[in-house]
Design an enzyme around this catalytic site. Structure first.
Site, short mmCIF file in Angstrom:
data_model
loop_
_atom_site.label_atom_id
_atom_site.label_comp_id
_atom_site.label_asym_id
_atom_site.label_seq_id
_atom_site.Cartn_x
_atom_site.Cartn_y
_atom_site.Cartn_z
N ASN A 40 -4.14 1.23 3.88
CA ASN A 40 -5.05 1.38 2.74
C ASN A 40 -5.15 0.04 2.03
O ASN A 40 -4.15 -0.61 1.74
CB ASN A 40 -4.56 2.47 1.79
CG ASN A 40 -5.61 2.85 0.78
OD1 ASN A 40 -6.03 2.02 -0.02
ND2 ASN A 40 -6.05 4.09 0.81
N GLN A 41 -6.36 -0.38 1.72
CA GLN A 41 -6.60 -1.71 1.17
C GLN A 41 -6.65 -1.74 -0.36
O GLN A 41 -7.01 -2.77 -0.94
CB GLN A 41 -7.91 -2.26 1.74
CG GLN A 41 -7.87 -2.43 3.25
CD GLN A 41 -9.23 -2.81 3.82
OE1 GLN A 41 -10.27 -2.36 3.36
NE2 GLN A 41 -9.19 -3.64 4.84
#
Length: 165
Positions: A40-41
């Site tokens: 997840n960024q």
């Protein structure tokens, strides 16, 4: 189908910006931490927006940095039946009372929605925002959103105006 229960909000009373997701994924729920999945960024995108690397920091230190920047985190969904982590699998959702953010956080200037599910539900719950409050739709930080990081970062850069120390 298993019912998943989300995380409590993380914010100081003087928060100016809330970032609302949909419902934490499996990794985040297991860790009891927002955006815990390694692909997840979120932390990288938010760090880029504020000009500070957040991803390498321990989770607790990330939360301290957000508090210093007057940023709160929460989700629009309190609980739902869901297999896996994808928003498309959410069934029988119970919503958080995100409209109470307007009352409980008098310094609030913006609510940003992390992804289209959060935006659709959050906008419906909030309705027409009061004057002085902006609602922002951001591309999802999830790895399931295959847009290039640079494209996501351009959209997330809008948050910088609300994150000044």
């Amino acid at each position: 189908m298993v019912v998943k229960v989300g995380l409590p909000p993380v914010a100081r009373s003087d928060a100016r910006l809330f970032i609302l997701g949909s419902l934490p994924g499996e990794a985040s729920l297991a860790a009891k931490r927002y955006y815990a999945h390694p692909t997840n960024q979120f932390w990288r995108l938010l760090g880029t927006a504020i000009g500070e690397e957040l991803q390498p920091l321990p989770y607790e230190q990330r939360l301290v940095r957000l508090a210093e920047r007057r940023v709160g985190l929460w989700d629009v969904i309190a609980s739902a039946a869901r297999e896996g982590s994808l928003d498309q699998a959410i069934r029988n959702a119970e919503h958080n009372r995100v409209e109470h953010l307007l009352r409980d956080f008098p310094h609030l200037r913006a609510i940003a929605f992390n992804g289209s599910t959060a935006a659709r539900i959050g906008r419906a719950l909030i309705g027409k925002p009061p004057p002085g409050l902006q609602l922002l739709d951001l591309p999802s930080s999830s790895a399931a959103n295959t847009r290039a990081f640079v494209e996501k970062a351009e959209a997330w850069a809008l948050l910088a105006q609300f994150l000044q120390p």
